[in-house]
Design a protein around this motif. Structure first.
Motif, mmCIF file in Angstrom:
data_model
loop_
_atom_site.group_PDB
_atom_site.id
_atom_site.type_symbol
_atom_site.label_atom_id
_atom_site.label_comp_id
_atom_site.label_asym_id
_atom_site.label_seq_id
_atom_site.Cartn_x
_atom_site.Cartn_y
_atom_site.Cartn_z
ATOM 1 N N ASP A 491 31.441 -5.007 25.308
ATOM 2 C CA ASP A 491 30.179 -5.166 25.607
ATOM 3 C C ASP A 491 30.404 -6.675 25.188
ATOM 4 N N LEU A 492 31.058 -7.756 25.892
ATOM 5 C CA LEU A 492 31.521 -8.666 24.941
ATOM 6 C C LEU A 492 30.344 -9.957 25.944
ATOM 7 N N ARG A 493 29.709 -9.177 27.068
ATOM 8 C CA ARG A 493 28.662 -10.024 27.453
ATOM 9 C C ARG A 493 27.319 -10.167 26.898
ATOM 10 N N ALA A 494 27.282 -9.046 26.105
ATOM 11 C CA ALA A 494 25.725 -7.829 24.955
ATOM 12 C C ALA A 494 26.124 -8.898 24.017
ATOM 13 N N VAL A 495 26.919 -9.137 23.414
ATOM 14 C CA VAL A 495 27.676 -9.275 22.205
ATOM 15 C C VAL A 495 27.524 -10.986 21.949
ATOM 16 N N VAL A 496 27.855 -11.889 23.211
ATOM 17 C CA VAL A 496 27.544 -12.924 23.064
ATOM 18 C C VAL A 496 25.880 -13.253 23.412
ATOM 19 N N ASP A 497 25.883 -12.774 24.552
ATOM 20 C CA ASP A 497 23.736 -13.092 24.629
ATOM 21 C C ASP A 497 23.381 -12.594 23.336
ATOM 22 N N LYS A 498 23.440 -11.861 22.218
ATOM 23 C CA LYS A 498 22.886 -11.148 20.744
ATOM 24 C C LYS A 498 22.826 -12.423 19.640
ATOM 25 N N ILE A 499 24.426 -13.137 19.945
ATOM 26 C CA ILE A 499 24.528 -13.797 19.307
ATOM 27 C C ILE A 499 23.705 -15.223 19.385
ATOM 28 N N LEU A 500 24.016 -15.872 20.440
ATOM 29 C CA LEU A 500 22.911 -16.909 21.127
ATOM 30 C C LEU A 500 21.582 -16.982 20.311
ATOM 31 N N ARG A 501 21.451 -15.269 21.450
ATOM 32 C CA ARG A 501 19.381 -15.734 20.186
ATOM 33 C C ARG A 501 19.394 -15.909 19.485
ATOM 34 N N ALA A 502 19.868 -14.339 18.476
ATOM 35 C CA ALA A 502 19.451 -14.410 17.270
ATOM 36 C C ALA A 502 19.876 -15.711 16.301
ATOM 37 N N GLU A 503 21.013 -16.591 16.651
ATOM 38 C CA GLU A 503 21.282 -17.609 15.956
ATOM 39 C C GLU A 503 20.630 -18.938 16.596
ATOM 40 N N ARG A 504 20.061 -18.480 17.520
ATOM 41 C CA ARG A 504 19.145 -20.036 18.498
ATOM 42 C C ARG A 504 20.408 -21.013 18.154
ATOM 43 N N PHE A 505 21.329 -21.424 18.513
ATOM 44 C CA PHE A 505 22.158 -22.578 18.625
ATOM 45 C C PHE A 505 21.408 -23.354 18.623
ATOM 46 N N ALA A 506 21.909 -24.520 17.745
ATOM 47 C CA ALA A 506 20.854 -26.148 18.349
ATOM 48 C C ALA A 506 19.530 -26.558 18.608
ATOM 49 N N GLY A 507 18.840 -25.307 17.537
ATOM 50 C CA GLY A 507 17.819 -25.470 17.776
ATOM 51 C C GLY A 507 17.010 -24.233 18.838
ATOM 52 N N ARG A 508 17.597 -24.142 19.821
ATOM 53 C CA ARG A 508 17.457 -23.036 20.894
ATOM 54 C C ARG A 508 18.467 -22.381 21.141
ATOM 55 N N VAL A 509 17.662 -21.039 22.652
ATOM 56 C CA VAL A 509 18.774 -19.830 22.789
ATOM 57 C C VAL A 509 19.218 -20.498 23.709
ATOM 58 N N VAL A 510 20.419 -20.543 24.255
ATOM 59 C CA VAL A 510 22.005 -21.332 25.128
ATOM 60 C C VAL A 510 22.213 -20.107 25.478
ATOM 61 N N SER A 511 22.690 -20.249 26.704
ATOM 62 C CA SER A 511 23.812 -19.603 27.383
ATOM 63 C C SER A 511 24.949 -19.587 28.097
ATOM 64 N N ILE A 512 25.577 -19.374 28.326
ATOM 65 C CA ILE A 512 26.991 -19.390 28.611
ATOM 66 C C ILE A 512 27.728 -19.041 29.778
ATOM 67 N N ASP A 513 28.209 -19.564 30.416
ATOM 68 C CA ASP A 513 29.010 -19.991 31.799
ATOM 69 C C ASP A 513 29.815 -18.838 31.840
ATOM 70 N N ASP A 514 30.017 -18.554 33.315
ATOM 71 C CA ASP A 514 30.622 -17.463 33.263
ATOM 72 C C ASP A 514 31.887 -17.082 32.975
ATOM 73 N N GLU A 515 32.521 -18.727 33.370
ATOM 74 C CA GLU A 515 34.398 -19.354 33.706
ATOM 75 C C GLU A 515 34.351 -19.190 31.937
ATOM 76 N N VAL A 516 33.647 -19.480 30.352
ATOM 77 C CA VAL A 516 33.357 -19.049 29.535
ATOM 78 C C VAL A 516 33.808 -18.194 28.997
ATOM 79 N N LEU A 517 32.914 -17.404 29.700
ATOM 80 C CA LEU A 517 33.007 -15.167 28.727
ATOM 81 C C LEU A 517 34.782 -14.994 30.073
ATOM 82 N N ALA A 518 35.061 -15.075 30.763
ATOM 83 C CA ALA A 518 36.224 -14.832 31.462
ATOM 84 C C ALA A 518 37.727 -15.411 30.606
ATOM 85 N N LEU A 519 37.344 -16.664 29.616
ATOM 86 C CA LEU A 519 38.348 -17.037 29.384
ATOM 87 C C LEU A 519 38.051 -16.059 27.380
#
Length: 620
Positions: A491-519
């Motif tokens: 469930d890597l996609r869900a885990v990454v999205d959850k971390i990005l939402r919960a942490e609000r990195f850089a003061g905002r919710v960010v997303s991740i490129d599919d290529e990065v997720l594949a890596l």
């Protein structure tokens, strides 16, 4: 018999004592009778203590602080539940001996029905702070006492218990009641903080220097602007009691919309105008997991309410995690210890906190102790606490140990496999007898908590090696679950999205490129969730101000190196058949990487390209 009510009392206080004497008479008590000395003990007392676990947990450190202020005054501090049952007491040894004679100790009941007019019982009856001095007590046996008590209200305005200071009447001090009131406020504020972890919290006062002190008002609102709770100072400043405040909205009370105040969360104190026209200074704090704005926060809150579970948040699509959560749910609240295994950074504390949030003890404290990070010379005092002057260099007031701090809640012992053998013996006794003996203390302290342990070691092997007690192993090993490493999660996609939402990195919710997720999916993640969080945090910091999408070029260089090192050159051989330009390029890259022993930076320099470009050409 008519009692003389002291002429020095204020009229209101005199009336309180008079009414209490009248009630005492209706209970069939008389001045010269022997008080009720029955004391609850054993299972019955443990059940009653468990019912007040949140009060006990939050009151205990405050009581220790209060005692430091009144030490050597021939007095004691008592905490009772709403019925007058003494849950805990501490004080000067010379006075405690006298107090024992009138059953002023844990397990005794000091309601007016049992003891007649006394500060604890009368405070319960009147729901107000009361001092009862000397012969103002209804029973003659209690005339040697002077007592000051305050009611402790829970976050919903209900009577939770009473905090009392009792001493010899000859040592009466007028300032005692002020200290007890302050301590009661501290306990109430701690209960509020524990009960409302999420939501919009406003701390305010007309004088900015009072924010952060006991004088500040605290008001908590949900995401729709409905008031959930307000402490006594907030009720006073707003001019309404709690029941009427709950009928008001945030905008009606403070003249601001919810989303506007959320946007000011974490800023320096701002100016707000109360509905009465009074200008106050306020510090706004907003806590809502997986929330970047009011709309998202409302959705997150709705999901949590629908799920009703901290464990539900861990079910993000991985079958192994779903199975672990299902097993854990079956033992929650059943006094069965849980042992969590798994690699470092696999989320053991995250699971432990989720279990606590779903347990009947959710209102109590969650106390985490990393047994591997504490020096062997300090772990005993950290876990069990110590009395005043217990050893050279000890704090003058002593210290409360982590185990006592966890009373009424959950104790999480991380890396328990690294606990020294001597401490294992002491911990085993605590688990068997449910009492803690602080270093240098004359009395044991009763404790009640849920135990969760974790270790990245195989405890059975530690037992076989003689480095972990077998009897302790079977005490902590009620249900054992082993968390899968991040690299095995589906469930890597869900885990990454959850971390990005919960942490609000850089003061905002960010997303991740599919290529990065594949890596990410190809990475071994030796540091598990900790490493993933750090990578996402660093990549988010690399984003431009108006960019909210993590791409390959934003990844930290050391992570790229690690990723490339994990893919051996022979993993990308030239394709069979006629050599195309892409084949030649792939072969050249692989050869250069091999020639430079897998060093990405050296390979990139040799090929005259950037490391990011090289990384793309590896096609991993």
């Amino acid at each position: 018999m008519q009692h003389a009510i002291g002429a020095a009392l204020q009229p209101a206080q005199r009336e309180v004592i008079q009414h209490s004497h009248e009630r005492s008479a209706t209970f069939g008590l008389f001045e010269t009778m022997r008080p009720e000395y029955a004391v609850l003990s054993g299972t019955e007392f443990a059940v009653r203590l468990d019912e007040s676990r949140a009060l006990f947990a939050h009151a205990l450190p405050v009581m220790e602080t209060l005692y430091a202020q009144i030490a050597n005054t021939h007095s004691m501090i008592a905490l009772t539940d709403a019925s007058g049952l003494i849950l805990h007491s501490l004080g000067d040894d010379d006075f405690l001996a006298r107090a024992e004679k009138v059953a002023l100790r844990a397990g005794a009941v000091w309601s007016e029905e049992h003891q007649g007019t006394n500060a604890i019982g009368t405070t319960i009856a009147e729901r107000t702070a009361v001092t009862v001095h000397g012969d103002q007590h209804y029973l003659r046996a209690n005339h040697f006492l002077t007592c000051s008590s305050v009611p402790i209200l829970d976050p919903h305005g209900n009577l939770s218990g009473v905090l009392d200071v009792t001493g010899d009447r000859r040592g009466y001090h007028q300032h005692t009641m002020a200290l007890v009131k302050m301590s009661g406020q501290m306990i109430e504020n701690r209960l509020i903080a524990s009960a409302f972890g999420d939501g919009l919290r406003i701390r305010f006062h007309s004088r900015p220097e009072f924010i952060g002190t006991l004088m500040e008002g605290i008001a908590v609102f949900d995401l729709d602007g409905r008031l959930l709770c307000a402490n006594r100072s907030a009720q006073f400043q707003l001019g309404l009691e709690l029941g009427r405040l709950r009928l008001q909205t945030l905008e009606a009370l403070f003249g601001e919309r919810t989303d506007a105040l959320i946007a000011r969360s974490g800023d320096a104190a701002c100016r707000l105008e109360l509905h009465s026209g009074v200008v106050v200074f306020a510090q706004v704090d907003f806590h809502a997991r997986a929330a970047s704005n009011v709309a998202v926060a409302s959705n997150a809150l709705a999901v949590r309410e629908e799920a009703g579970s901290g464990l539900t948040e861990l079910c993000t699509g991985d079958a192994q995690m779903n199975d672990i959560v299902a097993r854990v749910r079956k033992v929650i609240g059943k006094n069965i210890p849980i042992l969590i295994g798994g690699e470092t950074g696999a989320g053991k504390e995250m699971l432990a906190r989720a279990i606590h949030r779903d347990s009947p003890r959710r209102a109590g404290p969650f106390v985490a102790v990393n047994c591997a990070s504490l020096p062997e010379t300090l772990i005993e005092s950290e876990l069990f606490g110590y009395a005043q002057g217990a050893f050279t260099g000890a704090a003058k007031r002593g210290a409360i140990g982590k185990i006592v701090q966890a009373n009424g809640g959950t104790l999480f012992l991380d890396e328990i496999g690294d606990m020294p053998l001597a401490m294992q013996s002491r911990l085993l006794r605590v688990l068997q007898e449910r009492v803690v003996e602080p270093l240098g203390a004359a009395r044991a302290v009763p404790v009640d908590f849920t135990l969760i342990c974790a270790s990245n070691r195989k405890l059975r092997e530690r037992v076989a090696q003689g480095e972990f007690r077998e009897d302790l192993y079977y005490r902590v090993n009620g249900l054992t679950v082993t968390l899968p490493p991040l690299a095995q999660r589906t469930d890597l996609r869900a885990v990454v999205d959850k971390i990005l939402r919960a942490e609000r990195f850089a003061g905002r919710v960010v997303s991740i490129d599919d290529e990065v997720l594949a890596l990410f999916a190809r990475h071994p993640w030796p540091g598990n969730f900790r490493q993933l969080s750090n990578v996402l945090r660093t990549a988010s910091a690399m984003l431009d101000d108006h960019d909210a999408h993590i791409r390959v070029e934003h990844l930290p260089h050391d992570f790229v190196d690690e990723l490339c090192d994990a893919v051996q050159p022979e993993d990308t051989p030239p394709r069979a058949g006629a050599a195309s330009l892409a084949d030649i390029e792939a072969s050249a890259v692989a050869a250069a990487l091999k020639a430079n022993d897998g060093n990405v930076s050296a390979t990139a320099r040799a090929l005259g390209i950037s490391r990011t470009t090289l990384y793309r050409k590896l096609r991993i």
